[in-house]
Motif scaffolding. Structure first.
Motif: not given
Length: 69
Positions: A20-21, A9-11, A26-27
């Protein structure tokens, strides 16, 4: 025929910086469920058995003051 391709869903950031972490966490939040907070029950001293303390450790603790050094 089955489609075996997997789409993220995300790179994916292989370097992994802190931003990034945070984004990954959060996702994932909606997928985690926190258990209800429970307080531990006291354990009866009669149920505590099989604990051994080496004599050197016991002497070290006995030599310490009650409030620290």
């Amino acid at each position: 025929m089955t489609n075996l391709k997997v789409h993220a869903p995300a790179p994916v950031d292989l370097e992994g910086d802190m931003a990034s972490l945070w984004g990954d966490c959060a996702r994932m939040v909606p997928h985690w469920a926190a258990p209800d907070r429970t307080l531990p029950l006291p354990v009866s001293p009669s149920r505590i058995h099989g604990v051994t303390v080496p004599s050197t450790s016991a002497r070290l603790l006995e030599a310490m003051s009650d409030y620290g050094d």
